[in-house]
Write an enzyme that holds these catalytic residues in place. Structure first.
Site, PDB file in Angstrom:
ATOM      1  N   ILE A   1       0.829  -1.208   0.000  1.00 18.97           N
ATOM      2  CA  ILE A   1       0.000   0.000   0.000  1.00 18.97           C
ATOM      3  C   ILE A   1       0.862   1.255   0.000  1.00 18.97           C
ATOM      4  O   ILE A   1       0.534   2.269  -0.631  1.00 18.97           O
ATOM      5  CB  ILE A   1      -0.995   0.002   1.183  1.00 18.97           C
TER       6      ILE A   1
ATOM      7  N   SER B   1      11.301   0.641   7.757  1.00 13.90           N
ATOM      8  CA  SER B   1      10.825  -0.733   7.616  1.00 13.90           C
ATOM      9  C   SER B   1      11.938  -1.694   7.986  1.00 13.90           C
ATOM     10  O   SER B   1      13.078  -1.515   7.539  1.00 13.90           O
ATOM     11  CB  SER B   1      10.384  -1.016   6.177  1.00 13.90           C
TER      12      SER B   1
ATOM     13  N   LYS C   1      -5.969   3.210   7.205  1.00 13.03           N
ATOM     14  CA  LYS C   1      -7.160   2.560   7.756  1.00 13.03           C
ATOM     15  C   LYS C   1      -6.869   1.085   8.039  1.00 13.03           C
ATOM     16  O   LYS C   1      -6.053   0.474   7.325  1.00 13.03           O
ATOM     17  CB  LYS C   1      -8.348   2.719   6.812  1.00 13.03           C
TER      18      LYS C   1
ATOM     19  N   ASP D   1     -11.339  -5.827   6.628  1.00 16.11           N
ATOM     20  CA  ASP D   1     -10.291  -4.924   6.162  1.00 16.11           C
ATOM     21  C   ASP D   1     -10.747  -4.210   4.892  1.00 16.11           C
ATOM     22  O   ASP D   1     -10.688  -2.981   4.826  1.00 16.11           O
ATOM     23  CB  ASP D   1      -8.980  -5.670   5.941  1.00 16.11           C
TER      24      ASP D   1
END
Length: 308
Positions: free
Chosen positions: A14, A36, A91, A169
């Site tokens: 994403i 990351s 989200k 989700d």
């Protein structure tokens, strides 16, 4: 005005598909760093294995976009807020409602911006749908949100764990649109959650909501769809039928269909920049509250085990 120096925390699909291009296309931001433990980051941009490492050794950062799984997002958000950073929450904004409330209180206390980013609300058809429905009597709503989990979430074990939401989700995207376009509040009546024998989160759900005027709302969620995918919301009104399809990108009214360019994530970052410049936050938890209600009140049914 200097650009807002932002770090993207969690460099997965994403982030690469949506966040990084949206940041690159918005002059209000400059990508200062990525974080990351698993990804190598972006060439030419400071990269760090953890937020701790970024704070201790990295460049100055004004804001972070948290693109991690929701189960680990709270601690990262608190850490960033306590350092005076503005925080963009992918989200869902948290793994629990209580986390979201606590983060909102923390942001207010330290005076930074917190943004719960519901990207589907920025789909092309959503704003005009909301305006059209504001003057109509809602008679019923039908939501069909069916997709193939193997295509959209291959090998993502976290999504099946507690807090990962399972089929909610993607389903929460539909609820983010629903709670935005309907003129009255919505609440849950009944829910049936189908949970694979080897998983903790549902693969499908059948839900009955209603609004405070009594209009029935039916939601059909399923992650076992193959072939064409379905992301549709149909609203029956006293003036005819409104349909949002393709996740809100296409709006069809009794007068015809409208299809505009997909600007969801550019819209999110424009909103985030405006919130930061205005010293405000936007933390709407209505979609997550409906999901929590489904888990609280839903009837659970065990179905066949799911394997990637």
């Amino acid at each position: 005005m200097d650009p807002i120096r932002i770090a993207v925390v969690g460099v997965g699909k994403i982030a690469r598909d949506q966040h990084l291009p949206a940041i690159a296309g918005n002059k209000a931001f400059s990508l200062a760093a990525t974080v990351s433990p698993h990804d190598a980051g972006v060439e030419g941009v400071s990269h760090h294995k953890s937020l701790d490492e970024l704070i201790e050794n990295g460049p100055a950062v004004d804001a972070v976009a948290l693109c991690t799984p929701p189960q680990v997002r709270y601690d990262l958000a608190v850490q960033a807020l306590n350092k005076g950073m503005h925080v963009f929450l992918e989200k869902p904004p948290g793994a629990t409602l209580s986390e979201c409330v606590a983060l909102s209180s923390r942001a207010e206390k330290v005076g930074t911006t917190l943004f719960a980013a519901w990207h589907s609300r920025f789909a092309a058809g959503v704003a005009p749908a909301r305006a059209w429905l504001a003057e109509r009597r809602i008679e019923s709503v039908k939501i069909v949100w069916r997709e193939d989990v193997r295509v959209w979430h291959p090998g993502q074990a976290w999504i099946w764990e507690p807090g990962g939401l399972g089929v909610f989700d993607p389903g929460i995207n539909a609820l983010s649109i629903l709670t935005h376009i309907l003129p009255r509040p919505v609440f849950l009546k009944t829910a049936t959650l189908e949970i694979p024998a080897n998983r903790a989160a549902p693969i499908a759900a059948d839900i009955q909501f209603r609004d405070t005027a009594g209009a029935p709302i039916h939601m059909d969620l399923d992650w076992r769809q193959t072939g064409p995918q379905s992301w549709d919301i149909v609203v029956e009104t006293d003036a005819g039928t409104l349909k949002l399809s393709n996740g809100g990108a296409v709006l069809t009214l009794p007068t015809g269909a409208e299809h505009s360019e997909d600007l969801e994530y550019p819209g999110l970052y424009a909103r985030f920049a405006n919130l930061i410049r205005g010293g405000r936050s936007d933390v709407d938890i209505a979609p997550l509250r409906l999901v929590a209600d489904a888990f609280l009140r839903g009837n659970r049914q065990t179905v066949d085990a799911f394997h990637d």
